[in-house]
Write an enzyme that holds these catalytic residues in place. Structure first.
Site, PDB file in Angstrom:
ATOM      1  N   LYS A  34       0.841  -1.203   0.000  1.00 52.81           N
ATOM      2  CA  LYS A  34       0.000   0.000   0.000  1.00 52.81           C
ATOM      3  C   LYS A  34       0.879   1.258   0.000  1.00 52.81           C
ATOM      4  CE  LYS A  34      -4.252   0.223   2.091  1.00 52.81           C
ATOM      5  NZ  LYS A  34      -5.235   0.227   3.173  1.00 52.81           N
ATOM      6  N   THR A 121     -12.813   5.038  14.816  1.00 50.15           N
ATOM      7  CA  THR A 121     -14.063   5.051  15.573  1.00 50.15           C
ATOM      8  C   THR A 121     -13.988   4.012  16.690  1.00 50.15           C
ATOM      9  OG1 THR A 121     -15.227   5.683  13.561  1.00 50.15           O
ATOM     10  CG2 THR A 121     -16.566   4.783  15.358  1.00 50.15           C
ATOM     11  N   GLU A 153     -13.950  11.021  13.197  1.00 52.21           N
ATOM     12  CA  GLU A 153     -13.965  11.483  11.807  1.00 52.21           C
ATOM     13  C   GLU A 153     -15.356  11.218  11.223  1.00 52.21           C
ATOM     14  OE1 GLU A 153     -11.830  13.249   9.867  1.00 52.21           O
ATOM     15  OE2 GLU A 153     -13.647  13.137   8.660  1.00 52.21           O
ATOM     16  N   PHE A 154     -15.908  12.222  10.575  1.00 51.71           N
ATOM     17  CA  PHE A 154     -17.275  12.094  10.059  1.00 51.71           C
ATOM     18  C   PHE A 154     -17.326  11.969   8.537  1.00 51.71           C
ATOM     19  CE2 PHE A 154     -17.489  14.316  14.117  1.00 51.71           C
ATOM     20  CZ  PHE A 154     -18.474  13.600  14.785  1.00 51.71           C
ATOM     21  N   LEU A 155     -16.169  11.761   7.893  1.00 49.07           N
ATOM     22  CA  LEU A 155     -16.202  11.783   6.418  1.00 49.07           C
ATOM     23  C   LEU A 155     -17.045  10.645   5.840  1.00 49.07           C
ATOM     24  CD1 LEU A 155     -14.262   9.312   5.242  1.00 49.07           C
ATOM     25  CD2 LEU A 155     -12.445  10.867   5.870  1.00 49.07           C
ATOM     26  N   ARG A 156     -17.593  10.916   4.646  1.00 50.86           N
ATOM     27  CA  ARG A 156     -18.345   9.885   3.913  1.00 50.86           C
ATOM     28  C   ARG A 156     -17.483   9.402   2.752  1.00 50.86           C
ATOM     29  NH1 ARG A 156     -22.648  13.658   1.727  1.00 50.86           N
ATOM     30  NH2 ARG A 156     -20.743  14.915   1.760  1.00 50.86           N
ATOM     31  N   CYS A 269     -18.838   1.075   8.181  1.00 50.78           N
ATOM     32  CA  CYS A 269     -19.126   1.813   9.409  1.00 50.78           C
ATOM     33  C   CYS A 269     -20.456   1.471  10.074  1.00 50.78           C
ATOM     34  CB  CYS A 269     -19.026   3.313   9.131  1.00 50.78           C
ATOM     35  SG  CYS A 269     -17.335   3.767   8.703  1.00 50.78           S
TER      36      CYS A 269
HETATM   37  N1  LIG Z   1     -14.268   4.458   5.989  1.00 50.93           N
HETATM   38  C1  LIG Z   1     -15.012   5.446   6.438  1.00 50.93           C
HETATM   39  O1  LIG Z   1     -15.870   6.006   5.747  1.00 50.93           O
HETATM   40  C2  LIG Z   1     -14.827   5.954   7.859  1.00 50.93           C
HETATM   41  C3  LIG Z   1     -15.398   7.181   8.231  1.00 50.93           C
HETATM   42  C4  LIG Z   1     -15.211   7.634   9.521  1.00 50.93           C
HETATM   43  C5  LIG Z   1     -14.509   6.866  10.437  1.00 50.93           C
HETATM   44  N2  LIG Z   1     -14.000   5.656  10.060  1.00 50.93           N
HETATM   45  C6  LIG Z   1     -13.233   4.878  11.047  1.00 50.93           C
HETATM   46  O2  LIG Z   1     -11.845   5.119  10.810  1.00 50.93           O
HETATM   47  C7  LIG Z   1     -11.079   3.922  11.059  1.00 50.93           C
HETATM   48  C8  LIG Z   1     -10.308   3.534   9.808  1.00 50.93           C
HETATM   49  O3  LIG Z   1     -11.233   3.252   8.773  1.00 50.93           O
HETATM   50  P1  LIG Z   1     -10.746   3.023   7.268  1.00 50.93           P
HETATM   51  O4  LIG Z   1     -11.961   2.801   6.458  1.00 50.93           O
HETATM   52  O5  LIG Z   1      -9.780   4.096   6.906  1.00 50.93           O
HETATM   53  O6  LIG Z   1      -9.949   1.622   7.478  1.00 50.93           O
HETATM   54  P2  LIG Z   1      -8.955   0.887   6.460  1.00 50.93           P
HETATM   55  O7  LIG Z   1      -9.078  -0.552   6.811  1.00 50.93           O
HETATM   56  O8  LIG Z   1      -9.238   1.336   5.073  1.00 50.93           O
HETATM   57  O9  LIG Z   1      -7.506   1.417   6.858  1.00 50.93           O
HETATM   58  C9  LIG Z   1      -6.824   1.035   8.007  1.00 50.93           C
HETATM   59  C10 LIG Z   1      -5.321   0.988   7.654  1.00 50.93           C
HETATM   60  O10 LIG Z   1      -4.596   0.813   8.864  1.00 50.93           O
HETATM   61  C11 LIG Z   1      -3.457   0.015   8.558  1.00 50.93           C
HETATM   62  N3  LIG Z   1      -2.906  -0.513   9.808  1.00 50.93           N
HETATM   63  C12 LIG Z   1      -3.401  -1.474  10.615  1.00 50.93           C
HETATM   64  N4  LIG Z   1      -2.603  -1.652  11.680  1.00 50.93           N
HETATM   65  C13 LIG Z   1      -1.569  -0.786  11.542  1.00 50.93           C
HETATM   66  C14 LIG Z   1      -0.427  -0.475  12.318  1.00 50.93           C
HETATM   67  N5  LIG Z   1      -0.155  -1.127  13.462  1.00 50.93           N
HETATM   68  N6  LIG Z   1       0.418   0.474  11.872  1.00 50.93           N
HETATM   69  C15 LIG Z   1       0.185   1.126  10.701  1.00 50.93           C
HETATM   70  N7  LIG Z   1      -0.883   0.875   9.926  1.00 50.93           N
HETATM   71  C16 LIG Z   1      -1.756  -0.065  10.346  1.00 50.93           C
HETATM   72  C17 LIG Z   1      -3.999  -1.026   7.593  1.00 50.93           C
HETATM   73  O11 LIG Z   1      -2.959  -1.631   6.837  1.00 50.93           O
HETATM   74  C18 LIG Z   1      -4.935  -0.160   6.741  1.00 50.93           C
HETATM   75  O12 LIG Z   1      -4.261   0.344   5.610  1.00 50.93           O
HETATM   76  C19 LIG Z   1     -12.089   2.885  11.529  1.00 50.93           C
HETATM   77  O13 LIG Z   1     -12.155   2.917  12.933  1.00 50.93           O
HETATM   78  C20 LIG Z   1     -13.395   3.379  10.941  1.00 50.93           C
HETATM   79  O14 LIG Z   1     -14.508   2.946  11.672  1.00 50.93           O
HETATM   80  C21 LIG Z   1     -14.117   5.189   8.782  1.00 50.93           C
END
Ligand SMILES: NC(=O)c1ccc[n+]([C@@H]2O[C@H](COP(=O)([O-])OP(=O)(O)OC[C@H]3O[C@@H](n4cnc5c(N)ncnc54)[C@H](O)[C@@H]3O)[C@@H](O)[C@H]2O)c1
Length: 418
Positions: A34, A121, A153-156, A269
């Protein structure tokens, strides 16, 4: 300098957002592939505007890396944006948070204050009852050696860039002044309302938001099933007329789109966050009626539509699934309703399933590896098929709905004549 841990939807958007505002940002992820992709200027998922921001900032203000030691040594502020999936009981699994905290803390020298901010979250009480004790067990005093805050974070997805750079409000849960001041400083260039609240309140606001959205969706879905039972109700028209109420109008981000029936909420989410708050409530001694039923209706509406499809389709006929992403304008297939329908059909012995999604064919295949016939166009997908199931409300399906006029269509999103 700022370090962002985890370069998924939230972390990459956060890192680039701060980099664009002029901060120097290390973007760290454990997934080497990645990071390499990001270094080469490519975004690993579909999200408009991120690629431009990446090209503009990489090597200038944004530094993608797997090398945590340099990042932490140079940063005063560390955002944790790792995943928080559901465990078997529906609770938030904090494994990635704990793993990332352990790695970060191994690079923190006492006397060298770092503000650690959980942007993932996490259910209310996590910072106070889980993260703080975890950090203390690693030998650091919270508030003195390290600062600790959360910053939901509140992004969509699909609008992540705009939601991040133009947020409605910024919420931080912080209980030490130094961390609060650092966050206020980095968010100042955004010029948006900034609310500093207690740890538990900060986390709770995010769940208040997501579980309300889930509740609105389940309400609309329950109403759609009730309307089927009554019969002779034009469901999509009824909801559109509901939306004309002037108390609803003027909702700029389309809040009404959550009060519209479909085939159940999915994605990363709403399912996990609703389950996690429900599980937390039970653990804390409060039995939630509404949340449990929001979850039940979400399962019920999927079973309801699967049953409709199976009643109308013979096992040996071709069935086309239009839409694999959990929602339109996204290639995210995590917990997508499409999986439920395709898996249900396959388990029941339906074999001839074709699928088409404008963006998510590849992501779906990568994650689920089902024996599907993927099609490159909608035209190819519906060729030689009588039964078509619309699972994602892509504009393309509505724009080309003429192509479907001789088919038996299960419009699970009520999207074609919306
Ligand atoms: N996706 C959304 O729309 C959204 C919106 C608001 C909040 N959130 C919250 O934000 C958080 C992340 O969501 P996301 O969709 O970005 O997740 P994601 O799975 O797309 O990304 C998480 C990343 O963290 C990396 N990771 C895991 N352990 C790690 C470590 N020890 N060191 C470095 N990197 C590490 C993974 O490789 C991955 O790339 C979640 O808690 C989610 O609920 C998501």
């Amino acid at each position: 300098m700022i370090t962002v841990i985890g370069l998924g939807f939230v972390g990459l958007t956060t890192g680039l957002g701060f980099a664009k505002k002029g901060f120097k940002v290390y973007g760290v992820d454990v997934a080497q592939g990645k990071v390499d992709l990001i270094k080469s200027g490519k975004v690993p998922f579909y999200e408009p505007h991120l690629e431009e921001a990446l090209k503009e900032t990489t090597g200038k203000t944004f530094f993608p890396t797997t090398d945590l030691s340099e990042a932490i040594a140079n940063s005063e502020l560390v955002f944790f944006c790792v995943g928080t999936p559901s465990d078997d009981e529906g609770r938030a699994d904090l494994g990635q948070i704990n793993g990332a905290l352990t790695s970060v803390l191994s690079h923190v020298r006492k006397g060298d204050f770092k503000a650690l901010v959980i942007k993932s979250t996490v259910p209310p009480s996590t910072t106070k009852e889980k993260v703080k004790p975890f950090i203390e067990k690693e030998g650091f005093e919270v508030g003195k050696d390290v600062g600790l805050a959360n910053n939901p974070e509140f992004l969509r997805e699909g609008y992540a860039w705009d939601d991040f750079v133009n947020p409605d409000r910024i919420v931080i849960g912080a209980e030490d002044e130094r961390t609060r001041a650092i966050l206020e400083k980095v968010y100042a260039p955004f010029g948006r309302p900034f609310y500093s609240v207690s740890w538990n309140t900060g986390e709770y606001i995010k769940y208040l938001s997501n579980t309300l959205l889930a509740t609105l969706i389940s309400y609309a879905n329950e109403q759609s099933m009730l309307a089927y039972a009554v019969g002779d109700i034009d469901i999509s028209k009824a909801f559109k007329i509901l939306h004309q109420d002037k108390r609803w109008s003027g909702s700029p981000a389309g809040m009404t789109s959550y009060v519209y029936p479909g085939c159940g909420f999915g994605g990363y989410c709403l399912p996990k966050d609703t389950a996690a708050l429900n599980a937390l409530a039970a653990q804390k001694g409060y039995q939630s009626g509404i949340l449990q039923n929001v979850i039940n209706v979400n399962a019920q509406v999927k079973a309801f539509h699967l049953d409709r499809i199976m009643t109308a389709c013979k096992k040996d006929e071709n069935i086309t699934v239009l839409g694999l992403a959990f929602k339109a304008e996204s290639d995210d297939v995590r917990d997508t309703p499409a999986w439920y329908f395709i898996n249900g059909l396959m388990e029941a012995g339906y074999k001839n399933i074709k699928a088409y999604d404008p963006l998510a064919n590849h992501a779906y295949d990568l994650l689920y590896k089902q024996p599907l016939q993927y099609c490159k166009t909608m035209e190819e997908a519906i060729d030689n098929t009588e039964k078509v199931v619309v699972v994602t409300a892509w504009k393309e399906f509505k724009e080309k709905s003429d192509l479907l006029k001789d088919k038996v269509v299960f419009d699970l999103r009520y999207a074609l004549n919306k």
